[in-house]
Design a protein around this motif. Structure first.
Motif, mmCIF file in Angstrom:
data_model
loop_
_atom_site.group_PDB
_atom_site.id
_atom_site.type_symbol
_atom_site.label_atom_id
_atom_site.label_comp_id
_atom_site.label_asym_id
_atom_site.label_seq_id
_atom_site.Cartn_x
_atom_site.Cartn_y
_atom_site.Cartn_z
ATOM 1 N N TYR A 1 60.194 -20.431 -109.961
ATOM 2 C CA TYR A 1 59.595 -20.095 -111.258
ATOM 3 C C TYR A 1 60.133 -20.953 -112.389
ATOM 4 C CZ TYR A 1 63.861 -17.441 -112.059
ATOM 5 O OH TYR A 1 65.176 -17.069 -112.214
ATOM 6 N N SER B 1 57.657 -23.426 -115.306
ATOM 7 C CA SER B 1 57.829 -22.979 -116.698
ATOM 8 C C SER B 1 58.250 -24.135 -117.589
ATOM 9 C CB SER B 1 58.852 -21.841 -116.774
ATOM 10 O OG SER B 1 60.153 -22.357 -116.640
ATOM 11 N N ILE B 2 58.726 -25.237 -117.012
ATOM 12 C CA ILE B 2 59.153 -26.378 -117.829
ATOM 13 C C ILE B 2 58.125 -27.495 -117.780
ATOM 14 C CG2 ILE B 2 60.947 -28.143 -118.099
ATOM 15 C CD1 ILE B 2 62.949 -26.152 -117.009
ATOM 16 N N VAL C 1 50.473 -22.498 -116.751
ATOM 17 C CA VAL C 1 49.747 -21.489 -115.982
ATOM 18 C C VAL C 1 50.763 -20.776 -115.090
ATOM 19 C CG1 VAL C 1 47.458 -22.491 -115.962
ATOM 20 C CG2 VAL C 1 49.156 -23.297 -114.351
ATOM 21 N N PRO C 2 50.648 -19.451 -115.000
ATOM 22 C CA PRO C 2 51.663 -18.711 -114.241
ATOM 23 C C PRO C 2 51.558 -18.910 -112.728
ATOM 24 C CG PRO C 2 50.089 -17.217 -115.266
ATOM 25 C CD PRO C 2 49.695 -18.588 -115.677
ATOM 26 N N THR D 1 55.284 -14.868 -112.416
ATOM 27 C CA THR D 1 54.559 -13.624 -112.638
ATOM 28 C C THR D 1 55.449 -12.430 -112.306
ATOM 29 O OG1 THR D 1 52.591 -14.827 -112.000
ATOM 30 C CG2 THR D 1 52.405 -12.447 -112.129
ATOM 31 N N TYR E 1 58.678 -12.397 -112.305
ATOM 32 C CA TYR E 1 59.745 -12.383 -113.320
ATOM 33 C C TYR E 1 59.279 -11.679 -114.590
ATOM 34 C CZ TYR E 1 63.157 -14.301 -116.609
ATOM 35 O OH TYR E 1 64.117 -14.452 -117.557
ATOM 36 N N ARG E 2 58.064 -12.009 -115.014
ATOM 37 C CA ARG E 2 57.567 -11.415 -116.253
ATOM 38 C C ARG E 2 57.243 -9.943 -116.094
ATOM 39 N NH1 ARG E 2 53.577 -15.779 -118.948
ATOM 40 N NH2 ARG E 2 55.056 -17.454 -118.752
ATOM 41 N N MET F 1 67.328 -17.757 -117.582
ATOM 42 C CA MET F 1 66.800 -19.083 -117.775
ATOM 43 C C MET F 1 67.029 -19.538 -119.212
ATOM 44 S SD MET F 1 62.945 -20.196 -117.026
ATOM 45 C CE MET F 1 62.486 -18.487 -117.154
ATOM 46 N N ASP G 1 54.918 -18.579 -125.624
ATOM 47 C CA ASP G 1 54.706 -18.151 -124.253
ATOM 48 C C ASP G 1 55.300 -16.765 -124.029
ATOM 49 O OD1 ASP G 1 54.501 -17.875 -121.571
ATOM 50 O OD2 ASP G 1 55.762 -19.578 -121.041
ATOM 51 N N ARG H 1 43.602 -21.017 -125.381
ATOM 52 C CA ARG H 1 44.114 -21.590 -124.125
ATOM 53 C C ARG H 1 43.537 -22.997 -123.900
ATOM 54 N NH1 ARG H 1 47.542 -22.129 -119.585
ATOM 55 N NH2 ARG H 1 47.412 -24.172 -120.539
ATOM 56 N N ARG I 1 50.595 -26.885 -123.517
ATOM 57 C CA ARG I 1 51.789 -26.202 -123.036
ATOM 58 C C ARG I 1 52.182 -25.101 -124.019
ATOM 59 N NH1 ARG I 1 55.505 -29.227 -119.985
ATOM 60 N NH2 ARG I 1 55.826 -30.677 -121.677
ATOM 61 N N HIS J 1 58.537 -21.512 -124.867
ATOM 62 C CA HIS J 1 59.394 -20.337 -124.955
ATOM 63 C C HIS J 1 60.835 -20.769 -125.109
ATOM 64 C CE1 HIS J 1 60.768 -20.585 -120.644
ATOM 65 N NE2 HIS J 1 59.798 -21.442 -120.701
ATOM 66 N N ILE K 1 62.787 -27.232 -125.587
ATOM 67 C CA ILE K 1 61.608 -27.872 -124.999
ATOM 68 C C ILE K 1 60.571 -28.121 -126.087
ATOM 69 C CG2 ILE K 1 59.656 -27.492 -123.460
ATOM 70 C CD1 ILE K 1 61.437 -26.386 -121.426
ATOM 71 N N VAL L 1 51.525 -7.542 -121.391
ATOM 72 C CA VAL L 1 52.174 -8.499 -120.491
ATOM 73 C C VAL L 1 51.208 -8.996 -119.435
ATOM 74 C CG1 VAL L 1 54.042 -8.861 -118.861
ATOM 75 C CG2 VAL L 1 54.413 -7.443 -120.865
ATOM 76 N N ILE M 1 49.450 -12.856 -119.047
ATOM 77 C CA ILE M 1 49.538 -13.686 -117.840
ATOM 78 C C ILE M 1 48.143 -14.184 -117.460
ATOM 79 C CG2 ILE M 1 50.001 -13.625 -115.352
ATOM 80 C CD1 ILE M 1 52.304 -11.719 -115.938
ATOM 81 N N LEU N 1 46.980 -16.976 -119.884
ATOM 82 C CA LEU N 1 47.610 -18.258 -119.588
ATOM 83 C C LEU N 1 47.015 -18.872 -118.330
ATOM 84 C CD1 LEU N 1 51.411 -17.974 -120.352
ATOM 85 C CD2 LEU N 1 49.518 -18.532 -121.833
ATOM 86 N N GLY N 2 46.623 -18.022 -117.377
ATOM 87 C CA GLY N 2 46.027 -18.504 -116.139
ATOM 88 C C GLY N 2 44.585 -18.935 -116.311
#
Lengths: 315, 397
Positions: free
Chosen positions: A258, A262-263, A268-269, A274, A276-277, B1, B197, B240, B245, B248, B252, B387, B391, B394-395
């Motif tokens: 994951y 994310s970087i 897109v997940p 997913t 994790y969130r 992270m 994000d 979107r 990008r 978060h 970055i 939440v 997701i 974003l998808g």
């Protein structure tokens, strides 16, 4: 016979008695030795895993958002009913397949050279070269790739200097996998995944190739096979279990990662993100558990196929 | 992270240790009687705090930013900090226990109160509480039914960061990141804007719709009924297509402003300051719609083992010097107006720069809950749906 029994001293120490008791009952000894690790595996590892999976049969209360600890199929209904969830699964699986294929294609020639052609010293250098990246921080390498692939990064600078900017633009214009820059497209995610997991493919393939006896290859040539035929009919089938073993690593690692998506990529997940969130941000443990089942099922199917192909002989 | 480690110094002076041990024995059952402290007694020798990275500095990153060492010397309470990168991590750590204090944002504080992880704070034991900004003294993210559950620490907000070469005049509306349009340099904004994000960003979309589509009747962007919520999601789905990008991680985003051709995005003062310090052409503004923001509160764990030291820290945390230094360090706004004057690190313009006067235009983070005041009958869309739907957005759904 009786004299041998009489030779045993009668007043043995308790430790000696224990020792011979265990020696005479090998099954008991095995049981005693295996119980602690099996308990660890069963209770701590599998136990917690199944507890997590069992959570997918709970559901969140619609109103308060708190988990209700009662058997319910609501989570699974929502999981299958929402096409966005399918997107995540399919996207992750396709990425894992693509990365695995690319890693196999790159790894095989390298491994082949290492085993068949490299001298002792060269071999050591190559081994080191393959392993070295694994000793540096994973995060640092991923962040470095972000800079390399950026719109104003070294790859596009290089392309522009060579007047090949049009080629890069052409690649980035491919619908779906392209994007404004390499670092914000599926292509970039794919490149970095392949780079990061490549060593896990090279090493098993090397191990498999080393087990192909040189005499078999020579015999193939003696019997009149052309080099191409020897490769296709002798080397590849014998080394293939190694490729499958490596693919287990690259496939499962890509499926669950994951951090890279994310970087690098277009935000897109993927599966890992997913989970994790859902777990961390939303407190939606049932849905996160449902998502956790997916890679387990996919890997189960994959491993069954891999076993048929003899992957576990080359581990 | 996103967790950064700000390790607490291992230098424990023997004297403090002795005092700590004496206090620990002396306090005896102090920990057990934490509930409803009536007087602040002798310190227990330490205090354990969960905090945002950079929130509690002891001069290890930069010598001039240190508001811990003096406190430790004065009170004999050693400060142990555990940093957390997200509100959810903070809630999780507080649920585990073993900490005395937490610097909770508005999207965590109500959860902590509802989950009974924090206890009521007796503000009479904190002499400086009367000096706290009156706008914050009874703020709804830490005061429930007239009971205070913490002491305001700092606040700040999300700005619209923009490239000053592309925008000769600052953009006036969030529409530059929400609606496809030509930017002043004649090129489309497609692929050149970013969004946050995290599901809380749905509130940013709702805030924009509040003035862009008044017919929806949005009052509070954290209290949305089904129709308003659907409109916000539709807007985000359109967005979107513009965003290559979502960000978060602050570093970055800084990198994306430098290397990815990003010209406008929601952002924090932190990134803007960093980019400006590198002489990049970046400006920031709170557009006409207002902005979303965060206000953090130091809250006391229900089973705090070191309540005396915790109360001493809460008092110290709103001391004008601490507040001013922290605001200068973090780019945030002090919760004590007195901190704005005469602080060498912050400067006399510091509070204004960091947004002291924008308070009324900020919609502060709250956790969206199903039961809400704006829609008492049908209820609001709760956070867990934010939440999973974010997701999906974003998808590309």
């Amino acid at each position: 016979m009786t004299s041998a029994a009489a030779a045993l001293p009668l007043d043995r120490s308790p430790l000696q008695r224990l020792s011979s008791a265990l020696y005479l009952r090998p099954a008991l000894l095995t049981f005693l030795l295996l119980t602690p690790p099996l308990l660890w595996l069963g209770v701590i590892y599998l136990g917690s895993l199944f507890t997590l999976l069992a959570h997918s049969f709970f559901a969140l209360d619609e109103f308060s958002g708190v988990m209700v600890r009662e058997f319910s199929l609501a989570t699974w209904k929502e999981f299958f009913g929402n096409p966005a969830n399918w997107d995540v699964v399919i996207r992750s699986a396709l990425m894992a397949i693509a990365v695995t294929l690319a890693a196999a294609l790159i790894a095989f020639p390298i491994a082949y050279y290492m085993v068949r052609y490299a001298g002792l010293r060269m071999k050591a250098v190559l081994y080191l070269g393959v392993m070295l990246p694994l000793w540096s921080s994973y995060l640092v390498r991923v962040y470095a790739w972000k800079l390399i692939l950026a719109k104003e990064g070294i790859v596009s600078w290089f392309a522009n200097t060579l007047h090949l900017g049009w080629l890069l633009d052409l690649v980035l214009d491919i619908p779906e996998i392209g994007g404004p820059s390499l670092s914000t497209s599926y292509l970039g995610t794919f490149i970095v995944f392949t780079y990061i997991w490549l060593p896990f493919m090279i090493l098993p393939v090397v191990a498999a190739l080393e087990r192909v006896p040189g005499s078999v290859i020579e015999a193939s040539g003696d019997l009149g096979a052309k080099p191409g035929q020897t490769f296709r009919k002798v080397i590849l089938p014998l080394a293939f279990p190694g490729v499958v073993a490596g693919s287990i690593f690259t496939f499962s690692l890509t499926l669950g990662d994951y951090i890279i998506p994310s970087i690098i990529g277009k935000s897109v997940p993927f599966l890992g993100e997913t989970v994790y969130r859902l777990q961390g941000t939303a407190g939606n443990v049932p849905m996160a558990a449902a998502f956790t089942v997916v890679p387990i099922v996919i890997m189960g199917i994959y491993l069954t196929l891999a076993k048929r192909l003899g992957a576990f002989d080359a581990l | 992270m996103e967790t950064y480690a700000f390790p607490v110094s291992g230098r424990v002076c023997a004297r403090i240790l002795t005092i700590a041990m004496a206090a620990a024995f002396g306090a005896g059952l102090g920990g057990a009687q934490a509930q409803g402290l009536q007087t602040v007694g002798k310190g227990e020798g330490q205090v354990d705090i969960v905090a945002w990275p950079g929130y509690i500095e002891r001069g290890e990153t930069d010598k001039s930013y240190d508001w811990v060492t003096e406190f430790e010397k004065k009170t004999g309470c050693k400060v142990n900090v555990k940093t957390a990168g997200t509100s959810d991590e903070m809630v999780a750590l507080m649920n585990e226990g073993g900490f005395d204090l937490v610097t909770a944002s508005g999207d965590a504080s109500l959860r902590l109160i509802a989950g009974k992880r924090v206890q009521e704070v007796n503000v009479n034991l904190i002499p400086s509480y009367s000096k706290v900004d009156p706008r914050l003294q009874n703020a709804p993210w830490h005061t429930v039914e007239g009971k205070h559950y913490g002491v305001p620490y700092q606040w700040g907000y999300n700005v619209l960061a923009y490239n000053t070469k592309v925008f000769k005049k600052p953009p006036t509306s969030w529409s530059v990141v929400f609606e496809e349009q030509k930017l002043p340099d004649g090129k489309s904004n497609k692929g050149r804007v970013q969004a946050f994000d995290g599901p809380i960003y749905i509130a940013d979309a709702a805030l924009y719709l509040k003035s862009a589509k008044p017919a929806l009747g949005i009052k509070d962007p954290y209290q949305l009924n089904e129709d308003q919520y659907k409109a916000a999601l539709d807007l985000l789905r359109k967005q979107r297509k513009l965003v290559s990008r979502y960000w978060h991680d602050a570093m970055i985003q800084v990198d994306d402003f430098k290397n990815e051709g990003v010209v406008a995005s929601s952002s924090w003062g932190f990134q803007v300051n960093l980019l400006q310090s590198e002489k990049r052409p970046i400006g920031s503004i709170v557009p006409k719609e207002g902005a979303t923001g965060w206000a953090d509160t130091t809250m006391l764990h229900v089973n705090a083992k070191n309540p005396n030291c915790a109360y001493m820290w809460m008092e110290h945390s709103i001391n004008a010097k601490t507040q001013g230094d922290l605001a200068a360090w973090f780019g945030s706004v002090p919760s004590v107006p007195a901190a704005c004057k005469g602080n060498a690190l912050l400067g006399d313009k510091g509070c204004e720069t960091n947004g002291y006067n924008e308070f009324d235009r900020i919609s502060f983070w709250k956790t969206p809950t199903a039961k809400c005041a704006d829609h008492p009958e049908k209820g609001c869309v709760p956070y867990y749906r934010w939440v999973s739907d974010y997701i999906a957005v974003l998808g590309g759904r």
